[in-house]
Write a protein that holds these residues in place. Structure first.
Motif, PDB file in Angstrom:
ATOM      1  N   GLY A 183      11.193  10.165  -5.272  1.00 59.45           N
ATOM      2  CA  GLY A 183      11.352   9.174  -4.646  1.00 59.45           C
ATOM      3  C   GLY A 183       9.880   8.491  -3.387  1.00 59.45           C
ATOM      4  O   GLY A 183      10.032   8.455  -3.194  1.00 59.45           O
ATOM      5  N   GLY A 184       8.986   8.430  -4.891  1.00 59.85           N
ATOM      6  CA  GLY A 184       7.543   8.248  -4.356  1.00 59.85           C
ATOM      7  C   GLY A 184       7.880   6.886  -3.421  1.00 59.85           C
ATOM      8  O   GLY A 184       7.912   6.044  -4.098  1.00 59.85           O
ATOM      9  N   ILE A 185       6.063   6.330  -3.292  1.00 60.27           N
ATOM     10  CA  ILE A 185       6.630   4.606  -3.321  1.00 60.27           C
ATOM     11  C   ILE A 185       5.213   4.222  -3.777  1.00 60.27           C
ATOM     12  O   ILE A 185       4.866   3.156  -3.866  1.00 60.27           O
ATOM     13  CB  ILE A 185       6.002   4.826  -1.589  1.00 60.27           C
ATOM     14  CG1 ILE A 185       5.052   5.539  -0.790  1.00 60.27           C
ATOM     15  CG2 ILE A 185       7.616   4.921  -0.327  1.00 60.27           C
ATOM     16  CD1 ILE A 185       4.455   5.033   0.807  1.00 60.27           C
ATOM     17  N   GLY A 186       5.012   5.203  -4.796  1.00 55.89           N
ATOM     18  CA  GLY A 186       4.362   3.978  -6.273  1.00 55.89           C
ATOM     19  C   GLY A 186       2.942   3.654  -5.306  1.00 55.89           C
ATOM     20  O   GLY A 186       1.843   4.493  -4.556  1.00 55.89           O
ATOM     21  N   GLY A 187       1.910   3.547  -7.153  1.00 56.96           N
ATOM     22  CA  GLY A 187       0.459   3.105  -6.614  1.00 56.96           C
ATOM     23  C   GLY A 187      -0.413   4.387  -6.742  1.00 56.96           C
ATOM     24  O   GLY A 187      -0.325   5.391  -7.101  1.00 56.96           O
ATOM     25  N   GLN A 188      -1.380   3.891  -7.265  1.00 55.92           N
ATOM     26  CA  GLN A 188      -2.384   4.790  -7.753  1.00 55.92           C
ATOM     27  C   GLN A 188      -2.981   5.299  -6.391  1.00 55.92           C
ATOM     28  O   GLN A 188      -3.132   6.346  -6.566  1.00 55.92           O
ATOM     29  CB  GLN A 188      -3.810   3.877  -7.912  1.00 55.92           C
ATOM     30  CG  GLN A 188      -4.321   4.732  -8.570  1.00 55.92           C
ATOM     31  CD  GLN A 188      -5.618   4.132  -9.610  1.00 55.92           C
ATOM     32  OE1 GLN A 188      -5.212   2.733  -9.848  1.00 55.92           O
ATOM     33  NE2 GLN A 188      -6.922   4.371  -9.174  1.00 55.92           N
ATOM     34  N   ALA A 189      -3.259   5.441  -5.279  1.00 53.53           N
ATOM     35  CA  ALA A 189      -3.105   6.012  -4.431  1.00 53.53           C
ATOM     36  C   ALA A 189      -2.206   6.212  -3.571  1.00 53.53           C
ATOM     37  O   ALA A 189      -1.202   6.430  -2.378  1.00 53.53           O
ATOM     38  CB  ALA A 189      -3.721   5.056  -3.533  1.00 53.53           C
ATOM     39  N   GLY A 190      -1.039   6.291  -3.998  1.00 50.27           N
ATOM     40  CA  GLY A 190       0.241   6.583  -2.952  1.00 50.27           C
ATOM     41  C   GLY A 190       0.687   5.790  -1.959  1.00 50.27           C
ATOM     42  O   GLY A 190       2.073   5.982  -1.361  1.00 50.27           O
ATOM     43  N   ASN A 191       0.436   4.853  -1.762  1.00 45.60           N
ATOM     44  CA  ASN A 191       0.753   3.790  -1.114  1.00 45.60           C
ATOM     45  C   ASN A 191       1.912   2.316  -1.793  1.00 45.60           C
ATOM     46  O   ASN A 191       1.478   1.305  -1.132  1.00 45.60           O
ATOM     47  CB  ASN A 191       0.186   3.848  -0.217  1.00 45.60           C
ATOM     48  CG  ASN A 191      -1.226   2.452  -0.170  1.00 45.60           C
ATOM     49  OD1 ASN A 191      -1.569   3.201  -1.203  1.00 45.60           O
ATOM     50  ND2 ASN A 191      -1.861   2.652   0.988  1.00 45.60           N
ATOM     51  N   GLY A 192       1.488   2.548  -2.955  1.00 48.10           N
ATOM     52  CA  GLY A 192       2.825   1.195  -3.480  1.00 48.10           C
ATOM     53  C   GLY A 192       1.438   0.393  -3.998  1.00 48.10           C
ATOM     54  O   GLY A 192       0.285   0.908  -4.011  1.00 48.10           O
ATOM     55  N   PRO A 193       2.344  -0.360  -4.971  1.00 51.48           N
ATOM     56  CA  PRO A 193       3.740  -1.131  -5.442  1.00 51.48           C
ATOM     57  C   PRO A 193       4.691  -0.895  -5.897  1.00 51.48           C
ATOM     58  O   PRO A 193       3.863   1.302  -6.523  1.00 51.48           O
ATOM     59  CB  PRO A 193       2.774  -2.181  -5.651  1.00 51.48           C
ATOM     60  CG  PRO A 193       1.674  -2.024  -6.953  1.00 51.48           C
ATOM     61  CD  PRO A 193       1.338  -1.147  -5.738  1.00 51.48           C
ATOM     62  N   VAL A 194       5.624  -0.501  -6.305  1.00 48.04           N
ATOM     63  CA  VAL A 194       6.528   0.212  -6.709  1.00 48.04           C
ATOM     64  C   VAL A 194       7.041  -0.924  -7.287  1.00 48.04           C
ATOM     65  O   VAL A 194       7.195  -2.579  -7.672  1.00 48.04           O
ATOM     66  CB  VAL A 194       7.649   0.396  -5.900  1.00 48.04           C
ATOM     67  CG1 VAL A 194       7.153   1.710  -4.621  1.00 48.04           C
ATOM     68  CG2 VAL A 194       8.482  -0.284  -4.884  1.00 48.04           C
ATOM     69  N   ALA A 195       8.403  -0.172  -8.910  1.00 49.39           N
ATOM     70  CA  ALA A 195       8.333  -1.548  -9.226  1.00 49.39           C
ATOM     71  C   ALA A 195       8.955  -2.675  -8.948  1.00 49.39           C
ATOM     72  O   ALA A 195       9.641  -3.847  -9.516  1.00 49.39           O
ATOM     73  CB  ALA A 195       9.547  -0.387 -10.281  1.00 49.39           C
ATOM     74  N   ALA A 196      10.175  -2.043  -7.719  1.00 48.38           N
ATOM     75  CA  ALA A 196      10.726  -3.919  -7.509  1.00 48.38           C
ATOM     76  C   ALA A 196      10.166  -4.116  -6.418  1.00 48.38           C
ATOM     77  O   ALA A 196      11.123  -5.185  -6.072  1.00 48.38           O
ATOM     78  CB  ALA A 196      12.037  -2.824  -6.480  1.00 48.38           C
TER      79      ALA A 196
END
Length: 495
Positions: A183-196
């Motif tokens: 349930g991560g929130i994405g991004g190379q540094a872990g804070n986005g963006p996500v697919a949506a």
């Protein structure tokens, strides 16, 4: 006040983000940490892999009311001190977010961790800062709205409640390189963006509205100023409008064109001596915006710097292939010249927590601009098409002030239907900007995005497209401001 020459210690936000970044996977991988909790009451369950519980949500970010937006009357004598305190609020949020991102293990083990170790102490720090703002304003003879003290407490937001509109994010589901669902929130540094946060622009219905009908008194001309694309890489993470005298006041990196001596410590006299990247030597204005990065696993010069990788702004910085800066007239009135040192911010860097009321950036693709403009999604452009960011600044001025306490109320937008300015405001040349990027198209498969691109932002804002914004300080000489207004009023196209 002069520059602070004391050696700066590594701030807590940098240390905590560095720890979080150490968990992020290289090559465009994702920081994934399933923290199952409601936004307000975390519970105690394991995280990661196939232990996901679909009925619960991961805490994704810290959400705090924006105090600066509510300050509309700050005496001049108190403005710099208040600006520093507001910058302190931003720093506190960034540090709390960094701690949130770096402590997923502790959160899973202790159901009260987020409340007791992150959100609670953050609220206490904010309360003390807001009280210092009150003292500074009252000492300068101003009045303070005591209701602002109620803005101290913060909450958290989960992965399904972090898009700018407050709606669903497709569960925020991502996948790491090991093939595990999280349930991560994405991004190379872990804070986005996500697919949506992305959409295939060829699948978006046309949404561009018609322009107001011109009246007989319209100012129909245009004035183009050519200032380059920041090929000389003039960058910093300051924001002299919002946080004067505060290093790294933006917590993200800006491109600068036009005036070449803009940082947190620059003042009006500095601007007049700054030189310019514009072809017209009379245009010393500062045009600056957050950089765009491709999150393809690569790093840039600021990977280990404040405002860069230390605060979640990771990836390779893209220089625009075009930067078109144009002033246009009003469909309803003649314009008056912009006053020297007028400051305008358009858009809102904090829409993830503030909502969309002040969002004003638009994203599109070449070949689609007259049909589709997006605010809450980044476009995925077809082959041969480039990504376009565009801004149309506020075009009405109160006739008195070059800035205001919240940097908004001295200017306004014209009515979208008629083009008429609000009562008490005068039409000024409308600054428009169009930035074009050659972006490698991101790929979305099975609910995850690879090689994403995103605009830089405050770390807790999760790199949402609606947080995009643009900044401007009008600095002209040799009568240029008057010539721009005259060109528009005469219906000419000037450059």
């Amino acid at each position: 006040m002069g520059r602070n020459t004391r050696k700066r210690r590594t701030p807590p936000v940098a240390k905590a983000i560095a720890a979080a970044a150490a968990l992020a996977l290289g090559g465009g991988g994702l920081l994934w940490a399933n923290f199952h909790a409601s936004a307000h009451e975390p519970d105690q369950r394991a995280w990661g892999g196939d232990r996901t519980k679909a009925a619960t949500a991961q805490v994704a970010t810290v959400s705090c009311p924006d105090v600066g937006q509510r300050l509309t009357n700050v005496p001049d004598a108190a403005r710099q001190g208040v600006a520093r305190e507001l910058a302190g609020l931003d720093r506190q949020i960034a540090e709390a977010y960094a701690r949130l991102a770096a402590t997923r293990d502790a959160q899973a083990k202790d159901p009260g961790f987020v409340r007791n170790a992150i959100v609670g102490p953050l609220g206490e720090k904010r309360a003390a800062t807001i009280d210092r703002i009150r003292i500074g304003i009252q000492r300068a003879g101003g009045s303070f709205d005591n209701a602002l003290a109620q803005l101290a407490p913060c909450t958290t937001r989960s992965t399904d409640r972090t898009d700018a509109g407050g709606g669903q994010q497709n569960g925020g589901q991502q996948q790491d390189n090991g093939g595990r669902q999280g349930g991560g929130i994405g991004g190379q540094a872990g804070n986005g963006p996500v697919a949506a946060d992305f959409v295939d622009i060829t699948k978006v219905a046309p949404n561009v509205q018609g322009r107001p009908r011109r009246t007989a008194n319209a100012s129909t001309g245009t004035f183009t100023t050519r200032c380059g694309v920041n090929a000389n890489k003039n960058h910093n993470t300051d924001n002299v409008i919002v946080a004067p005298g505060v290093t790294n006041g933006a917590h993200h990196l800006h491109d600068y064109v036009g005036n070449q001596k803009v940082d947190a410590f620059a003042g009006d006299r500095t601007f007049l001596q700054g030189g310019t990247s514009c072809e017209n030597p009379g245009d010393l204005s500062s045009y600056y915006w957050p950089v765009v990065r491709v999150q393809d696993g690569t790093r840039d010069f600021d990977q280990n710097a404040d405002g860069g990788g230390k605060e979640g702004n990771a990836g390779r910085i893209l220089t625009p292939v075009q930067a078109e800066i144009k002033y246009v007239g009003s469909p309803a009135a003649k314009v008056v010249a912009m006053p020297r040192f007028l400051r305008i911010i358009t858009g809102d860097a904090k829409t993830t927590t503030n909502g969309l009321a002040n969002a004003n950036a638009h994203w599109s693709c070449t070949g689609f601009e007259n049909r589709v403009q997006l605010t809450e999604r980044y476009p995925v452009c077809p082959q041969g098409s480039k990504v376009v960011r565009s801004f149309a600044f506020q075009s009405c001025w109160d006739g008195r002030n070059t800035d205001s306490a919240n940097h908004r109320t001295h200017v306004a937008f014209a009515d979208p239907a008629s083009g008429v300015c609000p009562n008490g405001f005068k039409a000024i040349p409308q600054l428009t900007m169009r930035l074009v990027y050659a972006v490698p198209p991101p790929v979305i498969r099975n609910g995850r995005v690879q090689n994403a691109y995103a605009v830089d932002g405050f770390p807790e804002q999760l790199h949402k497209p609606a947080t995009d914004h643009d900044d401007f300080i009008s600095v002209t000489r040799n009568g240029l401001a008057g010539r721009i207004a005259d060109c528009l009023n005469r219906g000419r196209n000037c450059a």
